[in-house]
Motif scaffolding. Structure first.
Motif, PDB file in Angstrom:
ATOM      1  N   ARG A  94      32.945 -69.326 -27.726  1.00  0.00           N
ATOM      2  CA  ARG A  94      33.484 -67.964 -27.840  1.00  0.00           C
ATOM      3  C   ARG A  94      32.650 -67.000 -26.992  1.00  0.00           C
ATOM      4  O   ARG A  94      33.189 -66.146 -26.282  1.00  0.00           O
ATOM      5  N   LEU A  95      31.322 -67.161 -27.044  1.00  0.00           N
ATOM      6  CA  LEU A  95      30.444 -66.303 -26.244  1.00  0.00           C
ATOM      7  C   LEU A  95      30.640 -66.574 -24.757  1.00  0.00           C
ATOM      8  O   LEU A  95      30.698 -65.645 -23.951  1.00  0.00           O
ATOM      9  N   GLU A  96      30.751 -67.832 -24.395  1.00  0.00           N
ATOM     10  CA  GLU A  96      30.953 -68.182 -22.986  1.00  0.00           C
ATOM     11  C   GLU A  96      32.257 -67.600 -22.450  1.00  0.00           C
ATOM     12  O   GLU A  96      32.300 -67.113 -21.313  1.00  0.00           O
ATOM     13  N   ARG A 128      19.119 -57.878 -25.770  1.00  0.00           N
ATOM     14  CA  ARG A 128      18.967 -59.045 -24.891  1.00  0.00           C
ATOM     15  C   ARG A 128      17.538 -59.566 -24.917  1.00  0.00           C
ATOM     16  O   ARG A 128      17.299 -60.766 -25.065  1.00  0.00           O
ATOM     17  N   SER A 129      16.565 -58.660 -24.805  1.00  0.00           N
ATOM     18  CA  SER A 129      15.170 -59.118 -24.774  1.00  0.00           C
ATOM     19  C   SER A 129      14.752 -59.678 -26.134  1.00  0.00           C
ATOM     20  O   SER A 129      13.977 -60.640 -26.203  1.00  0.00           O
ATOM     21  N   LEU A 130      15.280 -59.127 -27.217  1.00  0.00           N
ATOM     22  CA  LEU A 130      14.990 -59.678 -28.535  1.00  0.00           C
ATOM     23  C   LEU A 130      15.656 -61.040 -28.730  1.00  0.00           C
ATOM     24  O   LEU A 130      15.107 -61.915 -29.411  1.00  0.00           O
ATOM     25  N   ALA A 131      16.823 -61.234 -28.136  1.00  0.00           N
ATOM     26  CA  ALA A 131      17.457 -62.553 -28.191  1.00  0.00           C
ATOM     27  C   ALA A 131      16.588 -63.581 -27.471  1.00  0.00           C
ATOM     28  O   ALA A 131      16.426 -64.709 -27.946  1.00  0.00           O
ATOM     29  N   ARG A 132      16.022 -63.200 -26.350  1.00  0.00           N
ATOM     30  CA  ARG A 132      15.121 -64.119 -25.630  1.00  0.00           C
ATOM     31  C   ARG A 132      13.880 -64.416 -26.474  1.00  0.00           C
ATOM     32  O   ARG A 132      13.398 -65.549 -26.516  1.00  0.00           O
ATOM     33  N   SER A 133      13.353 -63.399 -27.132  1.00  0.00           N
ATOM     34  CA  SER A 133      12.194 -63.606 -27.998  1.00  0.00           C
ATOM     35  C   SER A 133      12.541 -64.524 -29.163  1.00  0.00           C
ATOM     36  O   SER A 133      11.777 -65.436 -29.507  1.00  0.00           O
ATOM     37  N   ALA A 134      13.704 -64.312 -29.768  1.00  0.00           N
ATOM     38  CA  ALA A 134      14.147 -65.178 -30.866  1.00  0.00           C
ATOM     39  C   ALA A 134      14.330 -66.607 -30.364  1.00  0.00           C
ATOM     40  O   ALA A 134      13.973 -67.574 -31.053  1.00  0.00           O
ATOM     41  N   VAL A 150      23.546 -76.241 -33.101  1.00  0.00           N
ATOM     42  CA  VAL A 150      23.697 -75.518 -31.836  1.00  0.00           C
ATOM     43  C   VAL A 150      22.955 -74.182 -31.826  1.00  0.00           C
ATOM     44  O   VAL A 150      23.194 -73.347 -30.957  1.00  0.00           O
ATOM     45  N   GLY A 151      22.044 -73.978 -32.754  1.00  0.00           N
ATOM     46  CA  GLY A 151      21.344 -72.702 -32.853  1.00  0.00           C
ATOM     47  C   GLY A 151      20.648 -72.279 -31.575  1.00  0.00           C
ATOM     48  O   GLY A 151      20.738 -71.118 -31.161  1.00  0.00           O
ATOM     49  N   LEU A 152      19.946 -73.210 -30.933  1.00  0.00           N
ATOM     50  CA  LEU A 152      19.258 -72.869 -29.683  1.00  0.00           C
ATOM     51  C   LEU A 152      20.243 -72.482 -28.591  1.00  0.00           C
ATOM     52  O   LEU A 152      20.018 -71.514 -27.864  1.00  0.00           O
ATOM     53  N   ALA A 153      21.321 -73.229 -28.472  1.00  0.00           N
ATOM     54  CA  ALA A 153      22.337 -72.899 -27.467  1.00  0.00           C
ATOM     55  C   ALA A 153      22.975 -71.548 -27.782  1.00  0.00           C
ATOM     56  O   ALA A 153      23.219 -70.739 -26.879  1.00  0.00           O
ATOM     57  N   TYR A 154      23.236 -71.285 -29.066  1.00  0.00           N
ATOM     58  CA  TYR A 154      23.871 -70.025 -29.457  1.00  0.00           C
ATOM     59  C   TYR A 154      22.999 -68.833 -29.080  1.00  0.00           C
ATOM     60  O   TYR A 154      23.479 -67.873 -28.464  1.00  0.00           O
ATOM     61  N   ILE A 155      21.732 -68.881 -29.415  1.00  0.00           N
ATOM     62  CA  ILE A 155      20.851 -67.731 -29.159  1.00  0.00           C
ATOM     63  C   ILE A 155      20.643 -67.558 -27.651  1.00  0.00           C
ATOM     64  O   ILE A 155      20.547 -66.441 -27.148  1.00  0.00           O
ATOM     65  N   ASN A 156      20.627 -68.662 -26.906  1.00  0.00           N
ATOM     66  CA  ASN A 156      20.523 -68.585 -25.450  1.00  0.00           C
ATOM     67  C   ASN A 156      21.753 -67.905 -24.866  1.00  0.00           C
ATOM     68  O   ASN A 156      21.655 -67.003 -24.029  1.00  0.00           O
ATOM     69  N   ARG A 157      22.929 -68.323 -25.299  1.00  0.00           N
ATOM     70  CA  ARG A 157      24.165 -67.745 -24.793  1.00  0.00           C
ATOM     71  C   ARG A 157      24.312 -66.293 -25.219  1.00  0.00           C
ATOM     72  O   ARG A 157      24.856 -65.478 -24.486  1.00  0.00           O
ATOM     73  N   LEU A 158      23.829 -65.966 -26.420  1.00  0.00           N
ATOM     74  CA  LEU A 158      23.913 -64.577 -26.887  1.00  0.00           C
ATOM     75  C   LEU A 158      23.094 -63.664 -25.984  1.00  0.00           C
ATOM     76  O   LEU A 158      23.530 -62.552 -25.665  1.00  0.00           O
ATOM     77  N   LEU A 161      25.178 -63.056 -23.004  1.00  0.00           N
ATOM     78  CA  LEU A 161      26.273 -62.142 -23.349  1.00  0.00           C
ATOM     79  C   LEU A 161      25.781 -60.699 -23.397  1.00  0.00           C
ATOM     80  O   LEU A 161      26.448 -59.786 -22.898  1.00  0.00           O
ATOM     81  N   LEU A 162      24.614 -60.489 -23.962  1.00  0.00           N
ATOM     82  CA  LEU A 162      24.087 -59.131 -24.081  1.00  0.00           C
ATOM     83  C   LEU A 162      23.733 -58.541 -22.718  1.00  0.00           C
ATOM     84  O   LEU A 162      23.896 -57.339 -22.493  1.00  0.00           O
ATOM     85  N   PHE A 163      23.272 -59.375 -21.799  1.00  0.00           N
ATOM     86  CA  PHE A 163      23.011 -58.899 -20.438  1.00  0.00           C
ATOM     87  C   PHE A 163      24.307 -58.431 -19.786  1.00  0.00           C
ATOM     88  O   PHE A 163      24.383 -57.339 -19.216  1.00  0.00           O
ATOM     89  N   VAL A 164      25.330 -59.253 -19.891  1.00  0.00           N
ATOM     90  CA  VAL A 164      26.625 -58.895 -19.302  1.00  0.00           C
ATOM     91  C   VAL A 164      27.210 -57.681 -20.030  1.00  0.00           C
ATOM     92  O   VAL A 164      27.810 -56.800 -19.398  1.00  0.00           O
ATOM     93  N   ALA A 165      27.010 -57.598 -21.342  1.00  0.00           N
ATOM     94  CA  ALA A 165      27.486 -56.439 -22.108  1.00  0.00           C
ATOM     95  C   ALA A 165      26.831 -55.154 -21.605  1.00  0.00           C
ATOM     96  O   ALA A 165      27.501 -54.122 -21.476  1.00  0.00           O
ATOM     97  N   ALA A 166      25.537 -55.204 -21.303  1.00  0.00           N
ATOM     98  CA  ALA A 166      24.848 -54.014 -20.781  1.00  0.00           C
ATOM     99  C   ALA A 166      25.489 -53.562 -19.474  1.00  0.00           C
ATOM    100  O   ALA A 166      25.708 -52.357 -19.253  1.00  0.00           O
ATOM    101  N   ARG A 167      25.821 -54.513 -18.626  1.00  0.00           N
ATOM    102  CA  ARG A 167      26.475 -54.173 -17.356  1.00  0.00           C
ATOM    103  C   ARG A 167      27.872 -53.596 -17.593  1.00  0.00           C
ATOM    104  O   ARG A 167      28.281 -52.644 -16.926  1.00  0.00           O
TER     105      ARG A 167
END
Length: 186
Positions: A94-96, A128-134, A150-158, A161-167
């Motif tokens: 869904r995030l992808e 986005r930066s907090l997602a990277r920290s998490a 899939v937790g690691l994949a989910y937080i990576n993709r999130l 998503l947040l980077f693209v959302a900022a744009r």
């Protein structure tokens, strides 16, 4: 679902330990607790971003990001109860799909951008930066106690998503992205 907390304080953590959902007690600086805390921080900041999106009537972004708060809570549950699995690959997909859809509108990124331009853009970058920290905290835990699901994949993709959302927020607000300018060379 019934009431889960009838008492907010228990005094059981006063000596630096906390309980996990499986009954184990661990130090409050255990990698699992660190990961839970980072996911919680991200969720709180995401709530602030969603409030800003609502104020600016950026409903398309809210519709994609609002479920992420619930999924982060699910991830926290997985971290607190190691045998529990709530997230599935459909959430990552869904995030992808949202990233692909938004990126198609935005076009390629031609330079590094700064987390700036408006308060809402900056808040998306905070998330986005907090997602990277998490993600780093979850990976740190994974190296000690392997994580299932899939937790690691989910937080990576999130974080993507947040980077693209900022744009996309910048585009919707009509704010030019603030491009990084390298320091002048001597």
């Amino acid at each position: 679902m019934g009431f889960r907390l009838s008492k907010i304080y228990t005094r059981t953590g006063d000596k630096g330990e906390t309980g996990l959902g499986d009954g184990r007690r661990v130090p409050k600086d255990h990698p699992r607790i660190e990961a839970i805390g980072e996911v919680d921080s991200l969720n709180s900041q995401l709530g602030l971003l969603l409030a800003g999106l609502a104020e600016h009537r950026l409903d398309e972004l809210s519709e994609v990001l609002a479920p992420c708060q619930h999924r982060l809570f699910d991830l926290g549950g997985e971290l607190a109860m190691p045998a529990y699995q709530a997230l599935n690959s459909a959430e990552v997909e869904r995030l992808e799909a949202a990233i692909d859809r938004w990126n198609e509108e935005l076009g390629p990124l031609e330079n590094f951008i700064l987390p700036s331009g408006s308060a809402l853009i900056a808040q998306a970058h905070v998330c986005r930066s907090l997602a990277r920290s998490a993600e780093r905290r979850c990976q740190q835990l994974n190296s000690v106690e392997p994580l299932a699901g899939v937790g690691l994949a989910y937080i990576n993709r999130l974080s993507d998503l947040l980077f693209v959302a900022a744009r996309l927020i910048a585009r919707r607000q009509g704010v030019a992205e603030v491009l990084w300018q390298a320091a002048a060379k001597p």
